[in-house]
Design an enzyme around this catalytic site. Structure first.
Site, mmCIF file in Angstrom:
data_model
loop_
_atom_site.group_PDB
_atom_site.id
_atom_site.type_symbol
_atom_site.label_atom_id
_atom_site.label_comp_id
_atom_site.label_asym_id
_atom_site.label_seq_id
_atom_site.Cartn_x
_atom_site.Cartn_y
_atom_site.Cartn_z
ATOM 1 N N HIS A 131 20.298 -18.113 3.149
ATOM 2 C CA HIS A 131 19.584 -17.998 3.273
ATOM 3 C C HIS A 131 18.401 -19.256 2.786
ATOM 4 C CE1 HIS A 131 20.266 -14.142 3.114
ATOM 5 N NE2 HIS A 131 21.207 -14.161 4.311
ATOM 6 N N PHE A 376 25.312 -12.799 -1.332
ATOM 7 C CA PHE A 376 25.381 -14.106 -2.424
ATOM 8 C C PHE A 376 24.425 -15.010 -1.207
ATOM 9 C CE2 PHE A 376 30.395 -13.092 -2.292
ATOM 10 C CZ PHE A 376 29.595 -11.962 -3.456
ATOM 11 N N CYS A 377 23.543 -14.539 -0.348
ATOM 12 C CA CYS A 377 21.819 -14.709 -0.043
ATOM 13 C C CYS A 377 22.751 -15.223 1.516
ATOM 14 C CB CYS A 377 21.244 -16.200 -0.531
ATOM 15 S SG CYS A 377 20.312 -14.888 -1.763
ATOM 16 N N ALA A 378 23.718 -14.866 2.063
ATOM 17 C CA ALA A 378 24.379 -16.029 2.974
ATOM 18 C C ALA A 378 25.155 -14.720 4.343
ATOM 19 C CB ALA A 378 25.532 -16.735 2.621
#
Ligand code: PLP
Length: 455
Positions: A131, A376-378
């Site tokens: 992100h 995982f911020c993805a």
């Protein structure tokens, strides 16, 4: 139930790990007793190198204001801050005219880059990024490229998109060096070649690359690089943005204030400001000298260690992890660019029938192993790898076996680095095999969105 084959033993003839803090911390198990904590969440934040801690502790009595005081300790601290900049520059192979700005983190660096883009810049990103790479470009014209299925396709997809662009406008490709989800290495040098061929610059998100591989901006020919101290064994709140000076120098300072300004003059209708044109332009406020010094200390420690031996060691631990997980047929290791793609010590996986948060909670509570579960911020990448649609709720659900055919909504990620003892990886492989074969020995529930053991 058929027994699983025993995971193969890791290669014991490896270079020693670099000493890090925390390897002697004992943690309690819900099932009774305690074990040494196995920190396998380096991709989120790596433990501090012992050397970093010693350097910071030795400096602290001498701590003083940077760029301000006339006193001895202020001058010493200013020198240390500027020397740290030189050490970090050398570590990532900055060109002589590159600027290096100390930031708070990779996220901060990427947001800074987004703020300094010339008007009308076109930005190219893959939908599979973290992100921090996906989101900061609110002032730019962004092209989101589809997920490639191989390293080769990544370069092809980009080349195709760039062929259609308006060459009059500035352009920037922002790409990760190593994925924080799959650990896969992206073909950065090839991407740079394709971008430069049409006058487009490249910003390398090296958050997951710099801790694992020697990186040289000149070799890779990238224009900018961003990374974080806390993933580089230096958790003291500093990050870096380095690269070509012109856009950085021509832009308004990221933060306005002291340090960034050279001269401020009062007028009847306000102030006129002459901003710095050097590295300090985007470093307004009191700089984080300890963070910068800690990063420099980590860079020095890695440069002085045999980095190639550390890479060989990491690759051996990675092989051990992957061959160990391959003995558990229910486990699927996530990959975007192909299972044979080179990768760093970051492995995400799911296990049939398991809610990933449940598995991660059991690894912690029953085995003293710290991994991460989630997206995982993805989020777009993890949904893609798990075959989930964007409409599907992301809640991890009750810590109970999934129904046959039910897909997990998130994954487990284990990650390691230069300080990881072989034993930690060994314990992890055995614990996953045992949990998947025999099930959890404890009961878990959801509390404040986290899966936790019932006590
Ligand atoms: N980019 C990648 C590839 C990352 O893995 C991360 C953190 O996990 C970031 C950017 C953001 O780093 P930070 O949280 O230090 O800002």
């Amino acid at each position: 139930m058929p027994a699983h084959p025993t995971p193969p033993a890791p290669d014991r003839a490896l270079a020693a790990p670099l000493p890090v803090l925390g390897t002697d911390i004992m943690v309690p198990l819900v099932t009774g007793g305690e074990v040494p904590y196995a920190a396998l969440d380096y991709a989120a934040s790596a433990p501090a190198l012992q050397r970093v801690w010693e350097d910071v502790a030795a400096y602290l009595p001498y701590y003083g204001s940077v760029h301000r005081g006339a006193g001895y300790l202020s001058q010493l601290s200013t020198d240390l801050f500027e020397q740290s900049r030189v050490i970090v520059r050398d570590f990532v192979g900055c060109r002589p005219d590159d600027q290096l700005v100390f930031t708070r983190s990779t996220t901060d660096s990427l947001n800074m880059m987004a703020m300094v883009l010339p008007a009308g810049t076109e930005v190219y990103i893959f939908e599979t990024e973290h992100h921090a790479t996906l989101l900061p470009w609110r002032r730019a014209d962004v092209t989101v490229l589809p997920a490639p299925a191989s390293r080769y396709e990544a370069v092809e997809v980009l080349a195709e998109a760039l062929a259609a662009r308006n060459p009059q406008r500035p352009g920037l490709v922002c790409v990760t060096g190593a994925s924080n989800v799959t650990g896969e290495l992206w073909p950065v040098a090839e991407i740079t070649e394709v971008a430069h061929a049409v006058g487009v610059r490249v910003l390398l998100d090296a958050a997951q690359l710099v801790p694992h591989r020697p990186v040289d901006m000149r070799d890779l020919d990238v224009d900018y690089i961003a990374f974080s101290g806390h993933k580089l064994y230096a958790p003291f709140g500093a990050g870096v943005l380095a690269g070509r000076p012109d856009w950085l120098r021509d832009a308004e300072p990221y933060l306005a204030g002291g340090g960034a300004s050279r001269r401020v003059t009062r007028h009847a209708d306000g102030f006129t400001v002459e901003w710095q044109e050097n590295d300090n332009r985007h470093e307004a406020g009191s700089p984080n000298v300890i963070g910068a010094y800690a990063m420099a200390s980590a860079c020095r420690a890695l440069a002085e260690a045999d980095f190639d031996a550390l890479v060989a060691r990491e690759e051996s631990l990675l092989r051990h992890t992957l061959t160990g997980l391959a003995t558990v047929p229910q486990v699927r290791v996530l990959s975007l660019l192909g299972q044979d793609s080179p990768r760093v010590g970051v492995v995400s996986f799911v296990a049939d029938g398991w809610n990933s948060s449940h598995l991660a909670a059991a690894l912690s509570a029953e085995h003293g192993i710290g991994v991460r579960d989630g997206m995982f911020c993805a989020h777009p990448l993890v949904r893609l790898l798990l075959g989930n649609s964007p409409d599907q709720p992301d809640q991890c659900g009750a810590p109970e076996p999934l129904a046959p055919g039910e897909r997990p909504v998130n994954a487990v990620r284990m990650s390691f680095g230069a300080g990881t003892p072989v034993e930690h990886v060994d314990r992890f492989v055995k614990a996953v095999a045992q949990l998947v074969r025999d099930g959890a020995r404890w009961t878990y529930r959801i509390e404040a969105g986290r899966c936790v053991p019932v006590r």
